[in-house]
Motif scaffolding. Structure first.
Motif, mmCIF file in Angstrom:
data_model
loop_
_atom_site.group_PDB
_atom_site.id
_atom_site.type_symbol
_atom_site.label_atom_id
_atom_site.label_comp_id
_atom_site.label_asym_id
_atom_site.label_seq_id
_atom_site.Cartn_x
_atom_site.Cartn_y
_atom_site.Cartn_z
ATOM 1 N N LEU A 70 0.807 -1.215 0.000
ATOM 2 C CA LEU A 70 0.000 0.000 0.000
ATOM 3 C C LEU A 70 0.841 1.265 0.000
ATOM 4 O O LEU A 70 0.583 2.186 -0.750
ATOM 5 N N ASN A 71 1.848 1.331 0.804
ATOM 6 C CA ASN A 71 2.632 2.559 0.931
ATOM 7 C C ASN A 71 4.088 2.340 0.518
ATOM 8 O O ASN A 71 4.992 2.970 1.028
ATOM 9 N N ARG A 72 4.299 1.467 -0.416
ATOM 10 C CA ARG A 72 5.676 1.114 -0.831
ATOM 11 C C ARG A 72 6.444 2.333 -1.341
ATOM 12 O O ARG A 72 7.614 2.511 -1.034
ATOM 13 N N GLU A 73 5.784 3.167 -2.125
ATOM 14 C CA GLU A 73 6.460 4.351 -2.675
ATOM 15 C C GLU A 73 6.938 5.276 -1.547
ATOM 16 O O GLU A 73 8.052 5.787 -1.584
ATOM 17 N N GLY A 74 6.099 5.468 -0.534
ATOM 18 C CA GLY A 74 6.494 6.293 0.616
ATOM 19 C C GLY A 74 7.653 5.670 1.372
ATOM 20 O O GLY A 74 8.584 6.368 1.780
ATOM 21 N N CYS A 75 7.621 4.351 1.551
ATOM 22 C CA CYS A 75 8.720 3.660 2.237
ATOM 23 C C CYS A 75 10.015 3.783 1.447
ATOM 24 O O CYS A 75 11.080 4.009 2.023
ATOM 25 N N GLU A 76 9.931 3.664 0.140
ATOM 26 C CA GLU A 76 11.133 3.799 -0.679
ATOM 27 C C GLU A 76 11.696 5.216 -0.588
ATOM 28 O O GLU A 76 12.907 5.410 -0.587
#
Length: 101
Positions: A70-76
């Motif tokens: 769900l929030n992979r882009e934010g984690c990256e």
């Protein structure tokens, strides 16, 4: 914040509780901790998802369980902006820094 950073490294959605169970003045509120200098970049990066109400917490938990990315882009983004090097050699660098002193 280190738990949030660790979760991002392992690409896990990070939900933070951004509300108090009962109304509180700012200085007694959980919200003040997220204004600390070290936490502001995490919020700005969108690497953590703040739940502002119990209902929103429920929705974010359900969404995260259904979609672990769900929030992979934010984690990256957190990894790019907040992490120096994830090569497994941090202890060696620290040891060398200590020896140099």
């Amino acid at each position: 914040s280190t738990i949030a950073l660790d979760a991002c490294v392992f690409h896990k959605p990070v939900i933070i509780i951004y509300f108090d169970p009962t109304p509180q003045i700012y200085w007694r509120s959980i919200r003040r901790y997220y204004d600390y200098d070290y936490y502001v970049p995490l919020l700005k990066s969108k690497g953590v998802m703040p739940a502002r109400t119990p209902a929103e917490l429920d929705v974010l938990i359900r969404q995260s369980l259904e979609d672990p990315d769900l929030n992979r882009e934010g984690c990256e983004r957190v990894i790019r902006e907040q992490m120096y090097c994830l090569d497994g050699k941090s202890t060696e660098r620290l040891f060398q820094a200590i020896l140099s002193v």
